[in-house]
Design an enzyme around this catalytic site. Structure first.
Site, PDB file in Angstrom:
ATOM      1  N   TYR A 245      47.920  34.140  46.664  1.00 38.34           N
ATOM      2  CA  TYR A 245      48.495  34.513  45.362  1.00 38.34           C
ATOM      3  C   TYR A 245      49.914  33.946  45.273  1.00 38.34           C
ATOM      4  O   TYR A 245      50.809  34.354  46.018  1.00 38.34           O
ATOM      5  CB  TYR A 245      48.553  36.033  45.184  1.00 38.34           C
ATOM      6  CG  TYR A 245      47.216  36.752  45.211  1.00 38.34           C
ATOM      7  CD1 TYR A 245      46.007  36.075  45.044  1.00 38.34           C
ATOM      8  CD2 TYR A 245      47.161  38.130  45.388  1.00 38.34           C
ATOM      9  CE1 TYR A 245      44.794  36.753  45.071  1.00 38.34           C
ATOM     10  CE2 TYR A 245      45.949  38.811  45.407  1.00 38.34           C
ATOM     11  CZ  TYR A 245      44.775  38.114  45.251  1.00 38.34           C
ATOM     12  OH  TYR A 245      43.575  38.795  45.280  1.00 38.34           O
TER      13      TYR A 245
ATOM     14  N   ARG B  91      39.664  41.998  34.401  1.00 40.94           N
ATOM     15  CA  ARG B  91      40.813  41.092  34.287  1.00 40.94           C
ATOM     16  C   ARG B  91      41.543  41.311  32.961  1.00 40.94           C
ATOM     17  O   ARG B  91      42.102  40.394  32.380  1.00 40.94           O
ATOM     18  CB  ARG B  91      40.380  39.622  34.433  1.00 40.94           C
ATOM     19  CG  ARG B  91      39.693  39.357  35.773  1.00 40.94           C
ATOM     20  CD  ARG B  91      39.172  37.952  35.879  1.00 40.94           C
ATOM     21  NE  ARG B  91      38.404  37.750  37.095  1.00 40.94           N
ATOM     22  CZ  ARG B  91      38.885  37.343  38.269  1.00 40.94           C
ATOM     23  NH1 ARG B  91      40.166  37.096  38.380  1.00 40.94           N
ATOM     24  NH2 ARG B  91      38.114  37.180  39.309  1.00 40.94           N
TER      25      ARG B  91
HETATM   26  N1  LIG Z   1      39.261  39.748  46.289  1.00 37.09           N
HETATM   27  C1  LIG Z   1      39.297  38.962  45.238  1.00 37.09           C
HETATM   28  O1  LIG Z   1      38.649  37.911  45.210  1.00 37.09           O
HETATM   29  C2  LIG Z   1      40.118  39.346  44.046  1.00 37.09           C
HETATM   30  C3  LIG Z   1      39.939  38.682  42.814  1.00 37.09           C
HETATM   31  C4  LIG Z   1      40.730  39.089  41.737  1.00 37.09           C
HETATM   32  C5  LIG Z   1      41.652  40.110  41.871  1.00 37.09           C
HETATM   33  N2  LIG Z   1      41.814  40.713  43.090  1.00 37.09           N
HETATM   34  C6  LIG Z   1      42.780  41.820  43.277  1.00 37.09           C
HETATM   35  O2  LIG Z   1      42.452  42.852  42.358  1.00 37.09           O
HETATM   36  C7  LIG Z   1      43.589  43.193  41.578  1.00 37.09           C
HETATM   37  C8  LIG Z   1      43.175  43.656  40.199  1.00 37.09           C
HETATM   38  O3  LIG Z   1      42.371  42.683  39.548  1.00 37.09           O
HETATM   39  P1  LIG Z   1      42.885  41.827  38.323  1.00 37.09           P
HETATM   40  O4  LIG Z   1      44.357  41.877  38.250  1.00 37.09           O
HETATM   41  O5  LIG Z   1      42.195  40.522  38.434  1.00 37.09           O
HETATM   42  O6  LIG Z   1      42.216  42.496  37.055  1.00 37.09           O
HETATM   43  P2  LIG Z   1      42.261  43.946  36.355  1.00 37.09           P
HETATM   44  O7  LIG Z   1      42.920  44.913  37.223  1.00 37.09           O
HETATM   45  O8  LIG Z   1      40.883  44.180  35.910  1.00 37.09           O
HETATM   46  O9  LIG Z   1      43.134  43.632  35.051  1.00 37.09           O
HETATM   47  C9  LIG Z   1      44.457  43.230  35.119  1.00 37.09           C
HETATM   48  C10 LIG Z   1      44.915  42.864  33.733  1.00 37.09           C
HETATM   49  O10 LIG Z   1      44.859  44.018  32.904  1.00 37.09           O
HETATM   50  C11 LIG Z   1      46.130  44.278  32.306  1.00 37.09           C
HETATM   51  N3  LIG Z   1      46.285  45.741  32.298  1.00 37.09           N
HETATM   52  C12 LIG Z   1      46.431  46.554  33.372  1.00 37.09           C
HETATM   53  N4  LIG Z   1      46.486  47.838  32.986  1.00 37.09           N
HETATM   54  C13 LIG Z   1      46.405  47.844  31.635  1.00 37.09           C
HETATM   55  C14 LIG Z   1      46.408  48.860  30.661  1.00 37.09           C
HETATM   56  N5  LIG Z   1      46.497  50.136  30.982  1.00 37.09           N
HETATM   57  N6  LIG Z   1      46.316  48.490  29.348  1.00 37.09           N
HETATM   58  C15 LIG Z   1      46.206  47.197  29.002  1.00 37.09           C
HETATM   59  N7  LIG Z   1      46.169  46.181  29.883  1.00 37.09           N
HETATM   60  C16 LIG Z   1      46.277  46.500  31.200  1.00 37.09           C
HETATM   61  C17 LIG Z   1      47.128  43.561  33.190  1.00 37.09           C
HETATM   62  O11 LIG Z   1      48.233  43.113  32.448  1.00 37.09           O
HETATM   63  P3  LIG Z   1      49.758  43.478  32.864  1.00 37.09           P
HETATM   64  O12 LIG Z   1      49.937  43.054  34.272  1.00 37.09           O
HETATM   65  O13 LIG Z   1      50.547  42.673  31.907  1.00 37.09           O
HETATM   66  O14 LIG Z   1      49.856  44.949  32.669  1.00 37.09           O
HETATM   67  C18 LIG Z   1      46.321  42.351  33.663  1.00 37.09           C
HETATM   68  O15 LIG Z   1      46.349  41.335  32.708  1.00 37.09           O
HETATM   69  C19 LIG Z   1      44.451  41.924  41.605  1.00 37.09           C
HETATM   70  O16 LIG Z   1      45.804  42.207  41.326  1.00 37.09           O
HETATM   71  C20 LIG Z   1      44.233  41.428  43.022  1.00 37.09           C
HETATM   72  O17 LIG Z   1      45.088  42.122  43.905  1.00 37.09           O
HETATM   73  C21 LIG Z   1      41.055  40.356  44.171  1.00 37.09           C
END
Ligand SMILES: NC(=O)c1ccc[n+]([C@@H]2O[C@H](COP(=O)([O-])OP(=O)(O)OC[C@H]3O[C@@H](n4cnc5c(N)ncnc54)[C@H](OP(=O)(O)O)[C@@H]3O)[C@@H](O)[C@H]2O)c1
Length: 327
Positions: free
Chosen positions: A63, A215
């Site tokens: 990341y 996401r």
């Molecule tokens: N193992 C893997 O292959 C893998 C793949 C992807 C992700 N991950 C991990 O999983 C974590 C979470 O997944 P993700 O970030 O991909 O997706 P997510 O948690 O499904 O969604 C994150 C997105 O949602 C927004 N968001 C968060 N809370 C919100 C709310 N209450 N209202 C409106 N929008 C909101 C965030 O924007 P803002 O930040 O602007 O609030 C961001 O754009 C990542 O940070 C990473 O650590 C792991």
């Protein structure tokens, strides 16, 4: 609903790990992939998470090609005894070659990767160390053997795997206990319910659902201001123009149920995971990603929300209807 009066429930990490807050924090977007970042607000979000009982902070060496681990270092140093640091190895991208998305699971790569992560994180031991993706070449036994050696060497406490099959989990677990499997799991992405979740239940493995908000798509706000030029989601099939309208039609259903319940769509998405993991009797620690304190408050408040049978039934058809694969 706010989080002020929410006591964070605790979940055990694997069979022998500590009790940790039932919601973790995904830190990826603080450094890369989801458009403009704001260091000050991201740091305040980390502190707020700790105040609210969030224990697990999720990062990976790739990341921001190391930048996310470095970004977390001061926060970890200030709260070493209170946080579980989870990071991952596997991708070979470096600051010199950020577009090299190759994978490497060879023991020599793992031994070098862990030292790089420890240095960037500024710690002597990583709490939870995941294999991010299989490289398709290195025998799993060799990689898990090398990961187990890191535990013996005191560089890692617990082992995790990301996006593996149930068979891979079983093979790995027979070599060394696997504490956590991190996979995508949300109202829109439910593949792991078939085989991985039952295997995790049987083996006492904690499931760490990533992208629990699809996401950002499930919140209904992912397109509120459009996706900026450096937002990687514009290249993801589910966000692509040809699928967007159909998927946002499904998100409207989420909004409708959330609004009737008096919660936000993000909270409904997280409450769905609470209810579904209770139904399947699996330990879960979702890691929604946010860079904003207000959203963190909103998300943490969802730890205590459950859905009714009718609400679950209304959401049931959405995963099959979603357009585009998740990458
Ligand atoms: N193992 C893997 O292959 C893998 C793949 C992807 C992700 N991950 C991990 O999983 C974590 C979470 O997944 P993700 O970030 O991909 O997706 P997510 O948690 O499904 O969604 C994150 C997105 O949602 C927004 N968001 C968060 N809370 C919100 C709310 N209450 N209202 C409106 N929008 C909101 C965030 O924007 P803002 O930040 O602007 O609030 C961001 O754009 C990542 O940070 C990473 O650590 C792991």
């Amino acid at each position: 609903m706010t989080s002020e009066n929410t006591a964070m429930p605790q979940v055990q990490l694997g069979q022998n790990g500590p009790m940790i807050g039932a919601q973790g924090l995904g830190c990826m977007g603080m450094s890369e992939f989801y458009g403009e970042t704001n260091e000050t607000e991201s740091r305040a979000t980390l502190e707020r998470a700790l105040e609210l009982g969030v224990t697990m902070y999720d990062t990976a060496d790739m990341y921001g090609v190391g930048a996310n681990e470095e970004f977390l270092a001061p926060f970890i140093a200030a709260h070493l005894d209170q946080v579980i640091v989870a990071t991952k190895f596997g991708y070979t991208r470096t600051p010199e070659n950020p577009d090299d998305w190759s994978l490497d699971n060879r023991p020599e790569f793992i031994r070098a990767a862990v030292d790089r992560s420890l240095k960037r994180l500024g710690i002597h031991v990583i709490d939870l160390y995941y294999m991010h993706r299989r490289d398709g070449v290195t025998p799993l036994e060799e990689s898990i053997g090398a990961m187990a050696d890191l535990v013996t060497a005191g560089k890692v406490k617990w082992l995790g795997l990301s996006a593996v099959s149930a068979a891979e989990l079983r093979t790995a677990h027979a070599i060394h206990p696997i504490s956590a499997v991190q996979s995508e799991w949300s109202i829109f992405t439910r593949d792991i319910e078939q085989e991985v979740v039952p295997a995790a239940v049987e083996l006492g493995v904690t499931i760490v659902p990533y992208s629990p908000l699809g996401r950002g798509m499930l919140t209904g706000q992912a397109f509120a201001n459009g996706l900026s030029g450096d937002d990687a989601r514009q290249y993801f099939p589910r966000f692509a123009k040809e699928n967007r309208d159909a998927n946002m039609g499904l998100v409207a259903k989420i909004e409708e149920i959330a609004s009737a319940k008096g919660v936000t769509s993000a909270q409904l998405a997280l409450a769905w995971l609470n209810t579904q993991s209770n139904r399947l009797n699996v330990k879960t620690v979702p890691i929604p990603g946010t860079r904003k304190r207000m959203r963190l408050d909103e998300n943490v408040a969802a730890v205590s929300i459950g859905l009714t049978t009718d609400e679950m039934e209304a959401l049931e058809p959405l995963a099959a209807a979603v357009q585009g694969v998740s990458i």
